[in-house]
Structure formats: C-alpha cells, structure tokens
Scaffold this motif. Structure first.
Motif, short mmCIF file in Angstrom:
data_model
loop_
_atom_site.label_atom_id
_atom_site.label_comp_id
_atom_site.label_asym_id
_atom_site.label_seq_id
_atom_site.Cartn_x
_atom_site.Cartn_y
_atom_site.Cartn_z
N SER A 119 40.71 45.71 32.29
CA SER A 119 40.32 45.61 33.70
C SER A 119 40.11 44.16 34.11
CB SER A 119 39.05 46.42 33.95
OG SER A 119 39.27 47.78 33.74
N ILE A 120 39.40 43.42 33.29
CA ILE A 120 39.13 42.01 33.58
C ILE A 120 40.44 41.22 33.69
CG2 ILE A 120 38.11 39.89 32.64
CD1 ILE A 120 35.91 41.80 31.43
N ASN A 121 41.32 41.44 32.74
CA ASN A 121 42.61 40.73 32.75
C ASN A 121 43.41 41.04 34.02
OD1 ASN A 121 41.98 39.65 30.26
ND2 ASN A 121 43.29 41.04 29.11
N SER A 143 29.92 43.33 35.30
CA SER A 143 30.23 44.21 36.42
C SER A 143 31.32 45.21 36.07
CB SER A 143 30.59 43.42 37.68
OG SER A 143 31.86 42.83 37.57
N GLN A 144 32.29 44.79 35.28
CA GLN A 144 33.36 45.72 34.89
C GLN A 144 32.85 46.76 33.90
OE1 GLN A 144 36.33 45.98 36.54
NE2 GLN A 144 35.11 44.57 37.76
N LEU A 145 31.99 46.35 33.00
CA LEU A 145 31.38 47.33 32.09
C LEU A 145 30.50 48.29 32.88
CD1 LEU A 145 30.80 48.51 29.33
CD2 LEU A 145 29.07 46.73 29.00
N LEU A 165 46.64 46.53 50.11
CA LEU A 165 45.82 47.05 49.02
C LEU A 165 45.57 46.05 47.90
CD1 LEU A 165 44.21 49.38 47.82
CD2 LEU A 165 46.35 50.23 46.80
N PRO A 166 46.57 45.35 47.39
CA PRO A 166 46.29 44.42 46.29
C PRO A 166 45.23 43.37 46.64
CG PRO A 166 48.63 44.78 46.48
CD PRO A 166 48.00 45.42 47.68
N GLU A 167 45.31 42.83 47.84
CA GLU A 167 44.32 41.82 48.25
C GLU A 167 42.94 42.45 48.43
OE1 GLU A 167 43.66 38.17 51.41
OE2 GLU A 167 45.35 39.53 51.69
N ALA A 168 42.89 43.67 48.95
CA ALA A 168 41.62 44.37 49.10
C ALA A 168 40.98 44.64 47.74
CB ALA A 168 41.81 45.67 49.87
N LEU A 169 41.80 45.00 46.76
CA LEU A 169 41.28 45.25 45.41
C LEU A 169 40.73 43.96 44.81
CD1 LEU A 169 43.93 47.73 43.94
CD2 LEU A 169 41.65 48.25 44.86
N VAL A 170 41.39 42.84 45.07
CA VAL A 170 40.88 41.55 44.59
C VAL A 170 39.50 41.31 45.20
CG1 VAL A 170 41.16 39.03 44.77
CG2 VAL A 170 43.10 40.47 44.10
N GLY A 171 39.37 41.53 46.50
CA GLY A 171 38.10 41.30 47.18
C GLY A 171 36.98 42.19 46.70
N GLN A 172 37.34 43.39 46.23
CA GLN A 172 36.33 44.33 45.73
C GLN A 172 36.19 44.28 44.21
OE1 GLN A 172 34.31 45.93 47.87
NE2 GLN A 172 35.45 44.62 49.28
N GLN A 173 36.97 43.41 43.56
CA GLN A 173 36.94 43.25 42.11
C GLN A 173 37.24 44.56 41.39
OE1 GLN A 173 34.33 39.71 40.97
NE2 GLN A 173 32.99 40.94 42.29
N ILE A 174 38.29 45.22 41.87
CA ILE A 174 38.75 46.47 41.26
C ILE A 174 40.12 46.21 40.67
CG2 ILE A 174 39.39 48.88 41.68
CD1 ILE A 174 37.46 48.76 44.12
N ALA A 175 40.28 46.52 39.40
CA ALA A 175 41.59 46.39 38.76
C ALA A 175 42.51 47.46 39.34
CB ALA A 175 41.46 46.57 37.26
N PRO A 176 43.77 47.12 39.58
CA PRO A 176 44.70 48.12 40.13
C PRO A 176 44.73 49.42 39.32
CG PRO A 176 45.69 45.95 40.22
CD PRO A 176 44.40 45.80 39.45
N SER A 177 44.66 49.31 38.00
CA SER A 177 44.71 50.52 37.17
C SER A 177 43.42 51.34 37.25
CB SER A 177 45.01 50.18 35.71
OG SER A 177 43.95 49.43 35.15
N ASP A 178 42.34 50.75 37.79
CA ASP A 178 41.06 51.45 37.94
C ASP A 178 40.87 52.05 39.33
OD1 ASP A 178 40.31 50.80 35.34
OD2 ASP A 178 39.20 49.00 35.96
#
Length: 158
Positions: free
Chosen positions: A43-45, A70-72, A114-127
C-alpha cells in the motif's frame, strides 16, 4: 550476580516464546488474523508511486513513520470492521460497492479524477474497494453520514 545468571535464561525463553506467537512477516495480528508487513508495504509503495504522478497534491501528506502508521491503521480498522460486520450478519454486495464507487466518482468529477483523489486521501489504488467496503460497513453499523466527509474532502480537489 547469581540472580542475573539465573534470570537470563528465563528472559531468553520468554522472548523466544513470545516471538513464536506472531509470524515474522506480521505487521499486526488480531486473534488469528494477521496483517503482513508485505501488505502494508505494498500500500505504501503504491501511494508513493501515485504521488510522483500528482506532485502538486502532495504538500500536506504523511511521510515516513507517519505514513507507515496510517496505512497499518487503515488495514487494522478495515479488518476490525469486517469482523464486526461478520459477527452482526452485515453483508456488503458487489453492487453496493459499485454504487458507492459511482457516488464518489460523481462527487470528484469522474473516473479521470480518481487517481489524484486517492493521492489526496492517501489511499492505495488496490485498497480502494476495501476502503469503500469499510465505509459501507460503517454506514450499516449506524455511523455518521460519510457523504458529508466525502463532500468536504472532494472539495479540496476543486
């Protein structure tokens, strides 16, 4: 001196016993369920990789140990919510996940954002699907309306 010598083997045995309880590749364990270090690191990567594509959106994001924690935490909360849902007979269907996804895509202006929104929310695409599932469980458990949270967060993109 004799107490130290006698106590040392006991301490070594205790450490060996305790470390045998948790798999080596475990970031966290709840009951018999384990979150691996590999899962958290993946997720971090992904998050760090996506940040390179949207550098203007990364000024206030977590880094280092804070990002790791935060990812854990996300993985733990998702696991706990899934357990609670299972205990209470709450199910989340693929159709519900698709509907929530469509709602969020509508809020952020479409799939292209979506990809930029996920970056802003710190969500990995696969999550992302796990995140959607967690929101739906939370809502079914009677949590606050996540739409207001999502509206506030999606406004940051505009």
């Amino acid at each position: 001196m004799r107490k130290v010598i006698v106590g040392l083997p006991v301490l070594i045995a205790l450490v060996a016993t305790l470390s045998a309880c948790t798999p080596i590749n475990s970031a966290a364990q709840i009951g018999d369920q384990t979150i691996s270090i590999t899962t958290v690191q993946k997720s971090i990567n992904e998050i760090l990789e996506q940040r390179t594509k949207y550098p203007s959106n990364t000024s206030n994001l977590e880094t280092g140990a804070s990002l790791n924690q935060s990812q854990l935490r996300f993985q733990l909360v998702s696991l706990i919510l899934s357990d609670i849902a299972s205990e209470r007979g709450i199910t989340i269907t693929p159709a519900e996940i698709a509907a929530k996804r469509a709602q969020i895509l509508s809020q952020i202006g479409g799939e292209a954002n979506l990809p930029e929104a996920l970056v802003g929310q710190q969500i990995a695409p696969s999550d992302f699907d796990m995140w959607l599932r967690s929101i739906l469980i939370f809502e079914k458990l009677g949590g606050t309306n996540t739409n207001t949270v999502l509206d506030r967060k999606s406004t940051r993109l505009n």
